[in-house]
Design a protein around this motif. Structure first.
Motif, PDB file in Angstrom:
ATOM      1  N   UNK A  93      45.915  54.336  35.698  1.00  0.00           N
ATOM      2  CA  UNK A  93      44.806  54.469  34.758  1.00  0.00           C
ATOM      3  C   UNK A  93      44.103  53.174  34.426  1.00  0.00           C
ATOM      4  N   UNK A  94      44.600  52.052  34.914  1.00  0.00           N
ATOM      5  CA  UNK A  94      43.981  50.755  34.628  1.00  0.00           C
ATOM      6  C   UNK A  94      43.121  50.355  35.814  1.00  0.00           C
ATOM      7  N   UNK A  95      41.939  49.859  35.533  1.00  0.00           N
ATOM      8  CA  UNK A  95      41.010  49.452  36.582  1.00  0.00           C
ATOM      9  C   UNK A  95      40.492  48.050  36.286  1.00  0.00           C
ATOM     10  N   UNK A  96      39.848  47.469  37.279  1.00  0.00           N
ATOM     11  CA  UNK A  96      39.266  46.138  37.141  1.00  0.00           C
ATOM     12  C   UNK A  96      37.845  46.298  36.639  1.00  0.00           C
ATOM     13  N   UNK A  97      37.559  45.734  35.474  1.00  0.00           N
ATOM     14  CA  UNK A  97      36.224  45.827  34.891  1.00  0.00           C
ATOM     15  C   UNK A  97      35.305  44.776  35.488  1.00  0.00           C
ATOM     16  N   UNK A  98      35.791  43.555  35.590  1.00  0.00           N
ATOM     17  CA  UNK A  98      34.995  42.453  36.145  1.00  0.00           C
ATOM     18  C   UNK A  98      35.932  41.524  36.893  1.00  0.00           C
ATOM     19  N   UNK A  99      35.442  40.992  38.021  1.00  0.00           N
ATOM     20  CA  UNK A  99      36.225  40.072  38.843  1.00  0.00           C
ATOM     21  C   UNK A  99      35.382  38.848  39.144  1.00  0.00           C
ATOM     22  N   UNK A 100      35.963  37.683  38.903  1.00  0.00           N
ATOM     23  CA  UNK A 100      35.289  36.424  39.180  1.00  0.00           C
ATOM     24  C   UNK A 100      36.048  35.608  40.198  1.00  0.00           C
ATOM     25  N   UNK A 101      35.603  34.382  40.461  1.00  0.00           N
ATOM     26  CA  UNK A 101      36.271  33.560  41.474  1.00  0.00           C
ATOM     27  C   UNK A 101      37.647  33.078  41.076  1.00  0.00           C
ATOM     28  N   UNK A 102      37.975  33.095  39.757  1.00  0.00           N
ATOM     29  CA  UNK A 102      39.262  32.569  39.322  1.00  0.00           C
ATOM     30  C   UNK A 102      40.051  33.528  38.440  1.00  0.00           C
ATOM     31  N   UNK A 103      39.503  34.687  38.109  1.00  0.00           N
ATOM     32  CA  UNK A 103      40.214  35.617  37.228  1.00  0.00           C
ATOM     33  C   UNK A 103      39.593  37.000  37.346  1.00  0.00           C
ATOM     34  N   UNK A 104      40.313  37.975  36.807  1.00  0.00           N
ATOM     35  CA  UNK A 104      39.839  39.362  36.765  1.00  0.00           C
ATOM     36  C   UNK A 104      40.125  39.933  35.383  1.00  0.00           C
ATOM     37  N   UNK A 105      39.198  40.769  34.898  1.00  0.00           N
ATOM     38  CA  UNK A 105      39.344  41.404  33.588  1.00  0.00           C
ATOM     39  C   UNK A 105      39.636  42.875  33.802  1.00  0.00           C
ATOM     40  N   UNK A 106      40.750  43.355  33.194  1.00  0.00           N
ATOM     41  CA  UNK A 106      41.156  44.745  33.351  1.00  0.00           C
ATOM     42  C   UNK A 106      40.577  45.598  32.240  1.00  0.00           C
ATOM     43  N   UNK A 107      40.627  46.913  32.451  1.00  0.00           N
ATOM     44  CA  UNK A 107      40.090  47.844  31.458  1.00  0.00           C
ATOM     45  C   UNK A 107      40.893  47.841  30.171  1.00  0.00           C
ATOM     46  N   UNK A 108      42.131  47.337  30.212  1.00  0.00           N
ATOM     47  CA  UNK A 108      42.945  47.240  29.003  1.00  0.00           C
ATOM     48  C   UNK A 108      42.605  46.019  28.166  1.00  0.00           C
ATOM     49  N   UNK A 109      41.701  45.194  28.663  1.00  0.00           N
ATOM     50  CA  UNK A 109      41.351  43.970  27.964  1.00  0.00           C
ATOM     51  C   UNK A 109      42.148  42.762  28.409  1.00  0.00           C
ATOM     52  N   UNK A 110      43.117  42.974  29.282  1.00  0.00           N
ATOM     53  CA  UNK A 110      43.953  41.881  29.760  1.00  0.00           C
ATOM     54  C   UNK A 110      43.225  41.115  30.856  1.00  0.00           C
TER      55      UNK A 110
END
Length: 346
Positions: A163-180
């Motif tokens: 149920x968790x997905x990647x909201x935004x992905x950058x060159x050094x990190x990724x933001x998950x739908x859980x806010x992590x």
């Protein structure tokens, strides 16, 4: 007048012309030059146009053929090696993909492993003869982000919870739908050496000073050691330890009593590498060094004595004469029955 217009239209449909006042294109379009464009035309040739301002226009093959009223060049015999042909592709599911006129004319050569096109964009075919997707090489700093996980630039696999997905992905990190936020780790680079290396010596990271002998220079240096031209390796670390050169060098030996044994030119040239425990010679012989860095003495072999002969300590076999036996056997020699005394150590 109508007949003249009709003839002009028929000529425009089958030919192309570049004139002083305009252009008739192969598809029938007409372009009328302005006064400035017409005055700029200097010379019209069979393959192009030269303008008065120094520029020029090169005709392509199709336009040059129609401009000079030449027959169209024969197209090479299309030879298909697989499902990819000059007119379309037969897909694995049986469906046919028909090329448009522009796609068809853009194909020059179809080979068993690729396609050469007129626009310069070549296609690579896979083992089944189908075009490979154009892939962009992934940079060393890019991560692979999918629906169920992430592969960081260093190769670490991160599985996403259900149920968790990647909201935004950058060159050094990724933001998950859980806010992590997931920070990508990087491959650690080797720390630069803290040693000071000069032409006359080395100061190790621990502060130990090593003076290079006369004529000796550094062949290669790394973060933890340096290789000298005489074959010796200087190892250094933070604990003030390094491989100290022993008394055996490329040009001679310093004996424990302080005397120096100088090698001859041939002996020095025969030394390939001097290590902490041995010496490798050019002629293939190896010299074993002891704990003090001096050549180890070979243990003397013991002689072998039998009923019919003996082998000396140097390895020389001797056969007894017929009827001769050993009367007395000692540590260093033998007394035979014929009165002959034999020395076992030569």
């Amino acid at each position: 007048m109508k007949l003249l217009v009709a003839l002009c239209l028929m000529a425009a449909g089958v030919s192309a012309q570049y004139g002083q006042s305009g252009i008739v294109f192969p598809d029938g379009r007409l372009k009328q030059f302005t006064r400035e464009e017409a005055d700029n035309v200097a010379e019209i040739g069979e393959s192009g146009v030269v303008f008065k301002d120094g520029s020029h226009k090169q005709f392509d093959m199709e336009f040059a053929t129609l401009h000079n009223n030449l027959p169209a060049p024969a197209r090479p015999e299309p030879v298909a090696f697989g499902p990819y042909s000059y007119t379309g592709i037969v897909m694995p599911d049986g469906n046919n993909r028909q090329f448009t006129h522009d796609e068809h004319t853009n194909i020059l050569v179809v080979g068993p492993s690729g396609v050469v096109t007129a626009d310069g964009k070549n296609l690579q075919l896979d083992q089944e003869g189908l075009p490979l997707p154009l892939r962009r090489k992934r940079g060393a700093s890019e991560a692979v982000v999918g629906e169920s996980g992430i592969i960081t630039p260093s190769g670490q696999l991160i599985q996403l919870p259900p149920g968790v997905s990647v909201v935004a992905a950058g060159p050094s990190a990724a933001l998950l739908s859980t806010g992590k936020g997931i920070q990508y780790d990087r491959k650690k680079r080797a720390a630069p050496s803290k040693a000071v290396v000069g032409d006359g010596g080395i100061i190790t990271p621990g502060g130990v000073q090593f003076q290079l002998p006369h004529g000796v220079y550094i062949v290669s240096k790394g973060p933890s050691a340096a290789l000298l031209s005489n074959g010796e390796a200087v190892q250094y670390d933070e604990k003030k330890k390094y491989v100290k050169p022993g008394p055996y060098g490329a040009t001679g030996i310093v004996m424990p009593d302080g005397k120096n044994v100088q090698f001859t030119h041939d002996q020095s040239a025969n030394v390939a590498v001097v290590g902490p425990s041995g010496v490798v010679m050019v002629d293939g012989r190896n010299v074993q060094l002891n704990d003090e860095g001096l050549p180890s003495r070979k243990k003397r072999s013991k002689p072998v004595v039998g009923d019919s002969g003996y082998i000396t300590a140097s390895g020389r076999p001797v056969q007894f004469p017929h009827g001769v036996t050993i009367l007395i056997a000692g540590d260093t020699g033998l007394l035979l029955s014929n009165g002959e005394a034999v020395q076992l150590y030569e």
